[in-house]
Design an enzyme around this catalytic site. Sequence first.
Site, PDB file in Angstrom:
ATOM      1  N   CYS A   1       0.833  -1.196   0.000  1.00  0.00           N
ATOM      2  CA  CYS A   1       0.000   0.000   0.000  1.00  0.00           C
ATOM      3  C   CYS A   1       0.870   1.250   0.000  1.00  0.00           C
ATOM      4  CB  CYS A   1      -0.919   0.010   1.219  1.00  0.00           C
ATOM      5  SG  CYS A   1      -0.026   0.126   2.797  1.00  0.00           S
TER       6      CYS A   1
ATOM      7  N   CYS B   1       3.157   1.707   2.989  1.00  0.00           N
ATOM      8  CA  CYS B   1       4.401   0.942   2.876  1.00  0.00           C
ATOM      9  C   CYS B   1       5.428   1.728   2.074  1.00  0.00           C
ATOM     10  CB  CYS B   1       4.146  -0.408   2.202  1.00  0.00           C
ATOM     11  SG  CYS B   1       2.948  -1.464   3.052  1.00  0.00           S
TER      12      CYS B   1
ATOM     13  N   ASP C   1      -1.360 -24.069  -4.105  1.00  0.00           N
ATOM     14  CA  ASP C   1      -0.276 -24.079  -3.126  1.00  0.00           C
ATOM     15  C   ASP C   1      -0.896 -23.779  -1.755  1.00  0.00           C
ATOM     16  OD1 ASP C   1       2.372 -23.839  -1.964  1.00  0.00           O
ATOM     17  OD2 ASP C   1       2.026 -21.674  -2.012  1.00  0.00           O
TER      18      ASP C   1
ATOM     19  N   ASP D   1       2.143 -18.764  -5.105  1.00  0.00           N
ATOM     20  CA  ASP D   1       2.750 -17.451  -4.877  1.00  0.00           C
ATOM     21  C   ASP D   1       4.249 -17.480  -4.625  1.00  0.00           C
ATOM     22  OD1 ASP D   1       2.647 -18.625  -2.261  1.00  0.00           O
ATOM     23  OD2 ASP D   1       2.894 -16.598  -1.437  1.00  0.00           O
TER      24      ASP D   1
ATOM     25  N   ASP E   1       6.890 -22.398  -6.400  1.00  0.00           N
ATOM     26  CA  ASP E   1       5.752 -22.649  -7.287  1.00  0.00           C
ATOM     27  C   ASP E   1       6.022 -22.202  -8.718  1.00  0.00           C
ATOM     28  OD1 ASP E   1       4.207 -23.473  -5.037  1.00  0.00           O
ATOM     29  OD2 ASP E   1       3.800 -21.369  -4.577  1.00  0.00           O
TER      30      ASP E   1
END
Length: 728
Positions: A44, A47, A447, A627, A631
């Site tokens: 955001c 941040c 996942d 994520d 993966d």
Amino acid sequence: MTAAMRPPASACPACSAAPAAEALAAAQAPSDAHVVLSLPTIHCANCMRAVETALSKVPGVHSARVNLTMKRVSIEADPGLGAEDLIPVVAGAGYEAHELDTGALSATQTDKAGRDLLMRLAVAGFAMMNVMLLSISVWSGAEGPTRDMFHWISAAITLPTIAFSGQIFFRNAWGALKAGRLNMDVPISLAILLAVVTSLWETSLSGEHAYFDAAIALTFFLLTGRYLDHRTRSIARSAAEELAALEVPRAWRVTQDGEEQVSVADLAVGDLLRVRPGGRMPVDGEITEGQSELDRSLLTGETLPVYAAPGTSVSAGEVNLTGPLVVRATAVGRETSLHRMADLVAVAESGRANYTPLADKAAKLYAPGVHILSALAFIGWFLYTQDFRVALNIAAAVLIITCPCALGLAVPAVTTAASGRLFKKGLLIKDGTALERLSEVDTVVFDKTGTLTAGAPQVTNTGDFTRNDLEIALALASGSAHPLSASLTTALREAGIAPATLSDIAEVPGHGTQGLWRGQQVRLGRAAWVGGGQSDVTSAWLRVGDGPAQVFTFTDSLRDGAEEAVRGLIEAGHRVILMSGDTTRAVETLASRLGIPHWIAEALPQDKAARVRALSDEGRKVLMVGDGLNDTAALAGAHVSISPASALDAARVASDIVLLGNSLAPVPDAIATATRATKRIRENFGIATWYNVIAVPLAIAGLCSPLIAALAMSASSITVSLNALRLR
């Protein structure tokens, strides 16, 4: 990138060519260092401000700019400052940070292709408006020299415009013909060229009709479809390149004379390397000295750190959490885990590229039929009338009326409408064929950590402790960077607990934190170190003095919409599989909680990719939702893939669709929307086919001039566009 790695620059362009330029540049002060850090946990504007503010306070930092979309920060600083100096600053602000190699990120440039396509579209549109104005004058009754003048002016506008704006079709058509195949651009190019040639022929003979307006209108409509197609997806970056960018660019090598910082490219098997707390492993190796805990979540998906001591094997990409380690390199360069994973991803990406879109499948049948009809019409009318001009006009009308403009718009118009619908629901479509592939899905693989769960442990039993014990636990947890300690610290502070006053607080790498409280030793950490028992769940143990050890238990909370997404997929008849690198018990518990019948635990990255490949070999169309770095190969190898916006850069790049919000609830609806979109595409193909069934006989019979053919083609294009808008 340090200043030493950057080429010297002269103060002015003229000096750059002078023989003394190098000496001048050498005499100048060194350039600023440019450092790029990956910030996988920012989400955001707050941040962004926190990271930029923290970095701007560092002496020597000139500027820090955060890119929230790319989750990166670009820093301009004095030459003496490097990533190793700035990463702790970002970590101190509460955010994870990793150094990125700017050379490996060259693929993330400005969208030059999109700007170029838009410019060609604008030129074609402007030219079309002018040619249409001239055509109106001809249609209004201009005759003789005046009509010829308007035709030649139209030619002067149309020819350079088509030469510029139509390059994309001509290049693709020529490339296909050289390869011995037909694609949609072959009949498109022939229709445009034949309309131009016919118009020049008519104009040179002072004919009544020229079709420059038809040629430029064809070009404009087709460029519109091509630009719509381009806008449905971002520029594809290679996930393999992003994985390579995660490699640590420099490492500390231990020698007889002490320590030296060297490039990872200079490392050899057998070298001893020192990895400080918070540092990422630069190579695969074995620990020879020190004790610590390792975060292996990027590679294996394990939610909890693992204890590391001499003899423990480590892999490139793992993070050292608590204590300094000395590692002996056993694999360097392209032999490390990160590079092997990048190779897996590259293979998977190339395999996905073999998917043939519906439009290309249609072109294989459509293009030969169009060419044969036009050629037969020319031959038949020439034999019947012995008039080359009449035969050429009818052949041009057939080719124009059958030009696949409607087919060219059928797919991008639908994908644009569907992409807009999904974007409102929080899903960003990156790849042009992702919707078609998503509609074919029959198996969904999830996942666990960071996808179905939030990926952050949460304490569950603070009510079992006295307030005094909680105050001691908070004081000990505050002195550790361990994920369980961080979670416990957050929970206790939110509960209004104040830390007890302790002395001699120290973190024991690989074990926990200890201190003195009123003369008694207090410990928080592993069961074996604290003196606790066995626990079937994630736990941390507290012991105060000679009292009994008490256990804090933790669980991983579900991501928003996880239960709704899984339930919706199962009800829709899809096979759902949970596949994770986490422990068997953790995976089994989550599968049971969500009602997922099939699950796989302790799967390594190559295991996940192999399982997805095996499902594909069985004929399954797999949607992979993940994520993490572990993966990435599976995401790239699946029929279609989705990753959250909070995912690691490499995982987000490898996926076809990005989940912008925190909820998984839109996933079942995305599949349903994709199914409806594919149905609309097939309907558009049907509209285009019936249009040709009706219009082609009229053109072959000589009842349609090339101009009428162009108007009919435009009507079919508008029809398929309106049909696509029904998705909204």
